[in-house]
Write a protein that holds these residues in place. Structure first.
Motif, mmCIF file in Angstrom:
data_model
loop_
_atom_site.group_PDB
_atom_site.id
_atom_site.type_symbol
_atom_site.label_atom_id
_atom_site.label_comp_id
_atom_site.label_asym_id
_atom_site.label_seq_id
_atom_site.Cartn_x
_atom_site.Cartn_y
_atom_site.Cartn_z
ATOM 1 N N ARG A 123 0.846 -1.191 0.000
ATOM 2 C CA ARG A 123 0.000 0.000 0.000
ATOM 3 C C ARG A 123 0.878 1.236 0.000
ATOM 4 O O ARG A 123 1.854 1.317 0.745
ATOM 5 C CB ARG A 123 -0.904 0.003 1.245
ATOM 6 N N THR A 126 -0.663 7.085 -0.222
ATOM 7 C CA THR A 126 -1.934 7.691 -0.643
ATOM 8 C C THR A 126 -3.093 6.695 -0.634
ATOM 9 O O THR A 126 -4.196 7.045 -1.046
ATOM 10 C CB THR A 126 -1.796 8.289 -2.053
ATOM 11 N N GLY A 127 -2.831 5.464 -0.168
ATOM 12 C CA GLY A 127 -3.899 4.469 -0.112
ATOM 13 C C GLY A 127 -4.076 3.689 -1.393
ATOM 14 O O GLY A 127 -5.054 2.949 -1.532
ATOM 15 N N HIS A 128 -3.154 3.830 -2.341
ATOM 16 C CA HIS A 128 -3.213 3.052 -3.573
ATOM 17 C C HIS A 128 -2.540 1.694 -3.358
ATOM 18 O O HIS A 128 -1.544 1.598 -2.628
ATOM 19 C CB HIS A 128 -2.499 3.773 -4.712
ATOM 20 N N VAL A 194 -8.876 6.584 -6.128
ATOM 21 C CA VAL A 194 -9.385 5.920 -4.927
ATOM 22 C C VAL A 194 -10.457 6.780 -4.260
ATOM 23 O O VAL A 194 -11.030 6.385 -3.251
ATOM 24 C CB VAL A 194 -8.248 5.620 -3.927
ATOM 25 N N ASP A 205 -14.513 7.647 -0.487
ATOM 26 C CA ASP A 205 -13.113 7.264 -0.321
ATOM 27 C C ASP A 205 -12.996 5.739 -0.308
ATOM 28 O O ASP A 205 -13.471 5.068 0.612
ATOM 29 C CB ASP A 205 -12.567 7.850 0.988
ATOM 30 N N SER A 207 -9.919 4.228 -0.543
ATOM 31 C CA SER A 207 -8.484 3.994 -0.383
ATOM 32 C C SER A 207 -8.213 2.742 0.446
ATOM 33 O O SER A 207 -9.011 2.329 1.287
ATOM 34 C CB SER A 207 -7.813 5.208 0.264
#
Length: 464
Positions: A123, A126-128, A194, A205, A207
């Motif tokens: 991960r 940025t939560g990608h 995301v 969101d 993410s």
């Protein structure tokens, strides 16, 4: 003394431990890719690699090979025409035999291709999701050349000794090529959105909360699944609670949609006023004028005084976020609200005639259409708020009946039309959800679905 110290330490730990647990962030959405989905992913991955290889090709190279009584210079091996991921055909543009040059073509067939590597899923900040290929190993076990053109009969006689250096060069070059392709794929994954925007007011969101959890037969991903107002990324005043997906493997993908996700949607839509609806005189008239016998004296007077002479409106407002409840096979939404009857005299501001609070209990129907979760409301019960002693009043009961009719035939169709935009379900790029089903469990919804890879190059070539 030592005993007292131990007791103090234990007490501090007990006080501290709940604080640690309270910082645990649970997901609003859970994804589970099963073994069936992973197997299909390998198949889809091979399809995805094919157009990439066709487009980018394997780098050409030059060289020579000396045989016992013959020296062959292969001027240009051009690896630009790849028709299959398992059997590769390429063109040899030119080759030299002894001191005389002859031009022709050749087909190179590659077989027994073996690939192994460690794919590290993680991960980003940025939560990608991120994907990195480590420990790459590629081996092409067999190559066969077939020449055509001038002197092809002679060249085919000596083709077999040329296959070994070709394999050597290919096996040396393939891993760097594949590593580069994985970098490209990771760049594409990192650029995926995301955060999804609904209209002008709401964000969702999706993410990734933590690195994917990989087991022997599945991959689990925990997504945030929280709605926000545009320009205000404050979390809602409640927290997600843990839930567990059932242990199944018949579908490729399972999506768990928590009650928190739906509560978050309800809370955010409430803040934006999305649940508030105003009905005009024209929309009201068929429920009031056409049914005067069910209105009672109060609404008869309203109809006579206002509808006939000046515009009358009914405004339905939610006074609190609708309450979501998920029980086995039962999804309900209780809507606390207020109904206000207004009139607007000519050249004047709106005037409220009647205002009363209510609670509407609704059932929520669910469907998966394309890549979206679609909800629809149906009214179960409508009840005006107020002292219990007033509930026996005939006028109040008639008031409830007519308002229930207006909600059922006037307000809910408008609300359901808005809900038709649906909630987008998380799915990879160019992947469609097929054979989807949805179930209501206690505390969460479960979507079971298979996947279909729909690459753009297929749509362009076959009109899909």
């Amino acid at each position: 003394m030592e005993v007292e110290k131990i007791l103090v330490l234990c007490g501090c730990f007990l006080l501290w431990n709940p604080l640690i647990q309270s910082t645990q962030v649970y997901p609003g959405i859970k994804l589970r890719i099963t073994q069936k989905g992973l197997d299909y992913g390998m198949q889809a991955g091979m399809e995805a690699i094919e157009p990439i290889v066709k487009k980018n090709g394997i780098p050409d190279f030059k060289g020579s090979e000396s045989l016992e009584f013959l020296k062959v210079d292969y001027v240009d091996y051009n690896f630009s025409k790849v028709f299959s991921a398992k059997t590769l055909k390429v063109d040899v543009c030119a080759f030299c035999l002894m001191s005389s040059r002859a031009e022709g073509r050749a087909a190179l067939f590659l077989a027994e291709i073996f690939f192994s590597g460690l794919i590290n899923l993680s991960r980003s900040d940025t939560g990608h999701p991120t994907m990195k290929l480590e420990d790459c190993y590629v081996r092409v076990g067999h190559a066969h050349i077939s020449f055509s053109g001038e002197f092809s009969v002679l060249y085919n006689s000596f083709a077999e000794p040329m296959e070994k250096p070709i394999l050597k060069n290919l096996n040396k070059k393939l891993c760097p090529i594949i590593m580069d392709r994985f970098e490209d794929i990771n760049a594409n994954i990192s650029s995926l959105e995301v955060v999804t925007k609904f209209g002008e007011d709401i964000l969702l969101d999706y993410s990734l909360l933590e690195p994917p959890e990989i087991t022997q037969s599945s991959i689990d991903l925990n997504l945030k699944g929280t709605f926000y107002q545009v320009g205000n990324l404050t979390d809602p005043p409640f927290q997600p609670v843990p839930f567990t997906l059932p242990d199944r493997g018949d579908s490729m993908l399972y999506i768990g949609i928590s009650e928190y996700f739906l509560r978050s949607a309800s809370f955010t839509y409430f803040l934006t006023g999305a649940f508030n609806i105003t009905l005009t005189t024209k929309e009201l008239s068929k429920h009031l004028i056409q049914n005067p016998q069910g209105i009672g004296s109060l609404f008869s007077q309203i109809a006579e005084l206002y509808i006939m002479s000046q515009p009358l409106m009914m405004r339905v407002l939610t006074t609190e976020p609708p309450v979501v409840s998920l029980e086995p096979n039962n999804f309900t939404l209780n809507i606390p609200g207020s109904v206000v009857m207004l009139t607007k005299p000519k050249n004047a501001t709106e005037e409220a005639i009647v205002s009363m609070d209510f609670v509407a209990s609704t059932s929520v129907g669910l469907a998966i259409l394309g890549q979206k979760l679609i909800c629809s409301l149906s009214l179960n019960r409508f009840r005006l708020s107020g002292p219990e002693s007033n509930r026996s009043s005939i006028e109040v009961l008639r008031f409830e009946n007519i308002l229930s009719s207006i909600l059922h035939f006037g307000v809910f169709p408008l609300a359901n039309a808005r809900l038709q935009q649906g909630f987008p379900l998380p799915n990879p790029h160019q992947i469609s959800l097929v054979k989807s089903d949805i179930e209501v469990h206690k505390g969460f919804l479960l979507v079971s679905t298979d996947l279909r890879y729909d690459p753009l190059w297929k749509k362009q070539h076959f009109g899909g």
